[in-house]
Design an enzyme around this catalytic site. Structure first.
Site, PDB file in Angstrom:
ATOM      1  N   HIS A 143       0.810  -1.213   0.000  1.00  0.00           N
ATOM      2  CA  HIS A 143       0.000   0.000   0.000  1.00  0.00           C
ATOM      3  C   HIS A 143       0.848   1.270   0.000  1.00  0.00           C
ATOM      4  CE1 HIS A 143       0.779   1.053   4.231  1.00  0.00           C
ATOM      5  NE2 HIS A 143       0.839  -0.253   4.420  1.00  0.00           N
ATOM      6  N   HIS A 152      12.239  -0.984 -12.483  1.00  0.00           N
ATOM      7  CA  HIS A 152      12.005  -2.427 -12.568  1.00  0.00           C
ATOM      8  C   HIS A 152      12.010  -3.017 -11.167  1.00  0.00           C
ATOM      9  CE1 HIS A 152      13.643  -6.656 -13.833  1.00  0.00           C
ATOM     10  NE2 HIS A 152      12.347  -6.688 -13.582  1.00  0.00           N
TER      11      HIS A 152
END
Length: 207
Positions: A143, A152
């Site tokens: 979250h 990446h």
């Protein structure tokens, strides 16, 4: 509308599989190696180089970035992937968001243009995912994380809640970044590392 995957390497095969999981089939793949023209990658024909895309109208084709990266201790190895995306995006070519059917993306998350979320990856509520970001196989973005453009998150990496990832950063396979940590622009986190402190721009973490 045609969908063409750029660069016929290993990551392109993963992109093709993600598309197939959603019932989509790319039209073609490009590659710089002219000897591969007329061959196939995952059953998709290789039609020519990236330059051949320029002969196609930007409103008639969508593109998928099939170029991966190889990070080192001093570089995230993402410049080629960034440049490929930037070149065609600047010319008006669209890069759709690609997600494997098994990926879990929270309902309030809208990944940026060209973002790719691979098989088994999880992105939790409040996360911000930039353009051309790759959240790879089984990676977890908890979250309220923020991931800058062209970054990446490698297979199996875990970003705990509230992590900030600067543009063009590589978080290695199986790494764990603890909650609230900040990773600066262009930084590198080694595979398997547990990151317990901020990493500055261009820095590397091997802990």
């Amino acid at each position: 509308m045609s969908l063409i995957v750029l660069c016929a390497g290993g990551h392109a095969r993963v992109v093709i599989e993600a598309l197939r999981s959603r019932g989509a089939r790319p039209t073609a793949v490009t590659d710089r190696d002219s000897s591969r023209v007329g061959t196939f990658l995952g059953g998709i024909p290789i039609i020519g180089s990236d330059e051949d895309i320029l002969e196609m109208q930007s409103d008639s084709v969508e593109l998928a970035n099939g170029l991966g990266n190889r990070a080192s201790g001093s570089s995230p190895g993402l410049s080629g992937r960034r440049e490929l995306f930037g070149r065609f995006a600047a010319l008006g070519y669209a890069f759709p968001v690609i997600s494997h059917v098994s990926a879990v993306i929270a309902s309030d998350v809208s990944p940026g243009e060209g973002a790719q979320v691979m098989a088994g990856a999880i992105i939790q509520p409040g996360a911000l995912i930039g353009r051309n970001v790759l959240v790879n196989t089984r990676a977890v973005v908890e979250h309220d994380c923020q991931i800058g453009d062209h970054s990446h998150i490698a297979p199996g990496a875990v970003l705990c809640g509230g992590v900030s990832v600067g543009e063009g950063t590589h978080v290695g396979a199986g790494a764990v970044v603890l909650g609230g940590i900040s990773l600066g622009v262009g930084s590198v986190v080694a595979a398997g590392a547990v990151v317990a402190k901020d990493v500055g721009a261009g820095g590397a973490y091997w802990g």
